[in-house]
Write an enzyme that holds these catalytic residues in place. Structure first.
Site, mmCIF file in Angstrom:
data_model
loop_
_atom_site.group_PDB
_atom_site.id
_atom_site.type_symbol
_atom_site.label_atom_id
_atom_site.label_comp_id
_atom_site.label_asym_id
_atom_site.label_seq_id
_atom_site.Cartn_x
_atom_site.Cartn_y
_atom_site.Cartn_z
ATOM 1 C CG ASP A 16 1.870 143.464 20.708
ATOM 2 O OD1 ASP A 16 0.494 143.462 22.179
ATOM 3 O OD2 ASP A 16 2.913 143.656 21.144
ATOM 4 C CD GLU A 18 0.824 147.679 21.694
ATOM 5 O OE1 GLU A 18 0.595 146.088 21.551
ATOM 6 O OE2 GLU A 18 0.943 148.016 22.814
ATOM 7 C CG HIS A 73 -0.749 144.460 24.744
ATOM 8 N ND1 HIS A 73 -0.140 144.703 24.161
ATOM 9 C CD2 HIS A 73 -1.425 144.738 25.830
ATOM 10 C CE1 HIS A 73 -0.701 146.089 25.093
ATOM 11 N NE2 HIS A 73 -2.083 145.982 25.694
ATOM 12 C CG HIS A 117 3.234 147.566 17.855
ATOM 13 N ND1 HIS A 117 4.660 147.495 17.794
ATOM 14 C CD2 HIS A 117 3.388 146.051 19.119
ATOM 15 C CE1 HIS A 117 4.898 146.913 19.328
ATOM 16 N NE2 HIS A 117 4.369 146.467 19.443
ATOM 17 C CG HIS A 128 5.070 149.872 21.825
ATOM 18 N ND1 HIS A 128 4.395 149.676 20.328
ATOM 19 C CD2 HIS A 128 5.718 148.957 22.408
ATOM 20 C CE1 HIS A 128 3.647 149.438 21.656
ATOM 21 N NE2 HIS A 128 4.902 148.520 22.287
ATOM 22 C CD GLU A 146 6.497 144.865 20.888
ATOM 23 O OE1 GLU A 146 5.710 144.510 20.697
ATOM 24 O OE2 GLU A 146 6.722 146.589 21.379
HETATM 25 ZN ZN LIG Z 1 3.451 144.535 21.329
#
Ligand SMILES: [Zn+2]
Length: 291
Positions: A16, A18, A73, A117, A128, A146
């Site tokens: 990912d 972030e 991502h 993240h 998020h 996630e």
């Molecule tokens: Zn993500």
């Protein structure tokens, strides 16, 4: 003397954005960010290469290692293939049936999550859960992000997540969820859009040595258990506004629990997760209602 047979192992890396050092703004995470996005893609690719290097160092010469990298991502076309360590292969693009964990299967020895993240409504840089319009995502009654979605997807196939990289908040989330997991922190949360970051060189060193330790330990004697999803699997999605929930509730089989909340249950985890992903996709596709 009998000839030694070469041991084979496969390490799977989901990436990912972030949680990458230096990524602190939505400008870094999407093509609307222009030059800032281009910079972040390079930083992301650098961290993946560090993880690949760590995996090969951890496996050592006695193991024939396959490394599969999945771009996890956004549109899933962020990693720069031309800069990828040539020992690995890249799954690029989407939509993909298993999304952030496309390519995982029962033949994989262990999974590593890079650039992850923390969950929605938590502290943590750019926190998020999948769709930014979700205030909270619950699995089996517990708020998750996630990290957990990916760990359960791996666990479905009996594969443990042995290392996670990202900020200090996702490291805490990982430790709470997966006993024994190696956490590699490359930035410390100063706010949702601010962090104290290691330099790329330092973050890559940390990732390479942490992944090496995790892979070496796992191949010698596995200590981290797969996170196996239960049956049935239930998801509850709490949206930022009721129009998002109106849209999500169009999915057959979903249940509208209250103005903001829609749930979906299936015997099989991967089917339940697909249901949740479809609800987020429909919610994201409706004309804007930012209030
Ligand atoms: Zn993500």
């Amino acid at each position: 003397m009998a000839e030694m047979t070469m041991k084979h192992a496969t390490i799977y890396i989901s990436v990912d954005m972030e949680g990458v050092a230096g990524v602190v703004s939505w400008e870094h995470t999407g093509k609307e960010g222009g030059h800032e996005f281009d910079r972040a893609r390079k930083l992301m690719t650098g961290e993946v290469n560090a993880a690949i290097e760590g995996a090969f160092a951890g496996a050592g010469d006695g193991v024939e290692l396959t490394v599969i990298v999945n771009d996890a991502h956004g549109g899933m076309r962020n990693l720069l293939l031309e800069e990828l360590d040539p020992r690995a292969m890249l799954i690029s693009g989407g939509p993909k049936r298993l999304g952030m964990m496309e390519g995982i299967n029962a033949s994989v020895s262990a999974a590593i999550l890079v650039g992850y993240h923390s969950m929605a409504s938590s502290r943590g840089v750019l926190a998020h859960s999948y769709y930014p319009g979700l205030v909270q995502l619950e699995y089996a009654g517990t708020p998750i992000g996630e990290l957990a979605l990916s760990a359960y997807s791996a666990g479905y196939f009996g594969v443990p997540v042995i290392a996670v990289t990202g900020d200090d908040e996702v490291a805490k989330e990982a430790t709470g969820l997966i006993p024994g997991v190696e956490t590699i922190t490359v930035k410390w949360t100063a706010g949702r859009l601010a962090a104290t970051c290691l330099s790329p060189a330092r973050s890559r060193e940390r990732i390479a040595s942490g992944v090496k330790r995790a892979v070496m330990g796992h191949l010698l004697s596995p200590k981290v258990a797969p996170l196996v999803p239960g049956r049935p699997s239930s998801f509850r999605l709490r949206f930022a506004n009721a129009s998002m929930a109106d849209a999500a509730a169009l999915l057959p089989g979903s249940v509208r629990e209250d103005p903001l909340t829609v749930s979906y249950v299936h015997e099989d985890y991967l089917e339940a997760l697909r249901g949740a992903r479809v609800m987020m996709a429909i919610a994201a596709s409706i004309p804007g209602d930012p209030y």
